[in-house]
Design an enzyme around this catalytic site. Structure first.
Site, PDB file in Angstrom:
ATOM      1  N   THR A 177       0.865  -1.182   0.000  1.00 46.37           N
ATOM      2  CA  THR A 177       0.000   0.000   0.000  1.00 46.37           C
ATOM      3  C   THR A 177       0.898   1.227   0.000  1.00 46.37           C
ATOM      4  OG1 THR A 177      -1.661  -1.178   1.284  1.00 46.37           O
ATOM      5  CG2 THR A 177      -1.836   1.224   1.220  1.00 46.37           C
ATOM      6  N   LYS A 183      -7.952   1.294  -3.048  1.00 46.39           N
ATOM      7  CA  LYS A 183      -7.573   0.874  -1.696  1.00 46.39           C
ATOM      8  C   LYS A 183      -7.753   2.008  -0.674  1.00 46.39           C
ATOM      9  CE  LYS A 183      -5.097  -1.076   1.654  1.00 46.39           C
ATOM     10  NZ  LYS A 183      -5.412  -2.271   2.371  1.00 46.39           N
TER      11      LYS A 183
END
Ligand code: NAD
Length: 296
Positions: free
Chosen positions: A96, A171
């Site tokens: 991420t 995300k």
């Protein structure tokens, strides 16, 4: 069988790497932490001593690293992946990181003759170990198609979100909503309880009414109604406050860049930052219930 270099064998990467080995792929594993490499070897991967050794014969390089600076330096730093991989190798970054970093990485990879997709995950450590992650993928269709068979080994849901960086967009937007809805769920349960309505009764009503959301029905921050939720084991993480704060900070930076107003996302970030500052970085993110109820 695909020749894979797997770099970053931490909480998430270790399980993902093991699943690729189990599926019969030839995996060379590298991490700065020798113990993490040893664990990957125990699950059937071949140890690499350097990035160069890991990627020498690789058709696909998969990374699962803490943050954007690690991703950019592992791929494009001196003696990094791009310096040693064969032309045309697919770079598959599952970390991420910021949308900007993901897009910069994709541009640099393309300029150097490589294909790259961003493929951040949701599903946590348990999902990584069980091979049930959700992948949100950004990059050209042709590269998504190359990545897909490997992603389907490590996960159950694989989405193509569009161009480079769009996996990270999906995300952070999703996790911002989760942070907001978790705090909202805590406020609702706390308010109900203060007014004399017990958690189970409120859950029975709200989980079938318009307040229903995942934070309530799958991860209820009030102990009782959802037995598997961290609220029933002292808010042991799970998905820690520090991880939620990381994602909310990424969302805030991306929103500023895009000129998107996120008043609640910003406030959620402040609340989680307060918890981290007070020493609760390791608490499960649903432990924000303890702050809302005035316990900490
Ligand atoms: P982690 O810290 O457990 O693992 C990261 C690994 O990368 C470590 O083993 C570290 O030694 C290694 N590493 C760091 N720099 C390196 C370098 N230069 N070269 C080689 N190895 C290096 O982190 P994690 O929990 O596995 O998370 C990895 C990524 O997945 C993060 O971007 C995180 O935001 C994301 N993520 C985590 C979760 C979760 O629940 N843990 C859920 C979804 C997404």
């Amino acid at each position: 069988m695909t020749k894979i270099a797997f770099i970053g064998l931490g909480n998430m990467g270790s399980g993902m790497c093991a699943n690729l080995v189990r599926a019969g792929h030839d995996v060379r594993a590298f991490d700065l932490n020798a113990e993490a490499v040893a664990a990957a070897v125990a699950s059937g991967a071949v140890a690499a001593q350097t990035v160069a050794e890991a990627v020498a014969r690789a058709e696909v390089v998969i990374t699962m690293l803490p943050a954007g600076q690690h991703v950019l330096s592992v791929y494009f730093g001196p003696d990094g992946v791009a310096a040693h991989a064969a032309e045309g190798t697919l770079f598959l970054d599952c970390s991420t990181i910021s949308v900007d970093d993901a897009r910069q990485a994709a541009r640099q990879a393309e300029a150097a003759g490589f294909a790259m997709v961003d493929a951040p995950v949701s599903g946590g450590v348990a999902g990584a170990a069980a091979g049930t992650l959700t992948f949100m993928v950004g990059g050209p269709e042709v590269d998504f198609s190359r990545a897909r068979p490997l992603l389907e080994i490590m996960g159950t849901n694989v989405f193509h979100a569009g161009a480079a960086g769009n996996g990270q967009v999906a995300k952070i937007a999703n996790n911002m909503l989760l942070g907001i809805s978790m705090i909202g769920t805590c406020e609702a349960f706390n308010l109900a309880e203060r007014l004399g309505l017990d958690a189970q009764t409120f859950f029975d009503i709200a989980s079938t009414a318009s307040g229903q959301c995942w934070a309530m029905t799958s991860y209820c921050p009030a102990p009782g109604p959802v037995p598997t939720a961290p609220s029933n084991r002292d808010f042991e993480a799970g998905f820690a406050v520090a991880m939620m704060l990381k994602d909310l900070n990424l969302a805030r930076a991306a929103a500023a860049e895009a000129g998107a107003d996120i008043p609640l996302g910003g406030r959620a970030g402040e609340i989680y930052a307060g918890l981290e500052a007070d020493g609760y970085a390791g608490l499960d993110f649903s432990g924000v219930m303890r702050r809302i109820s005035g316990d900490i």
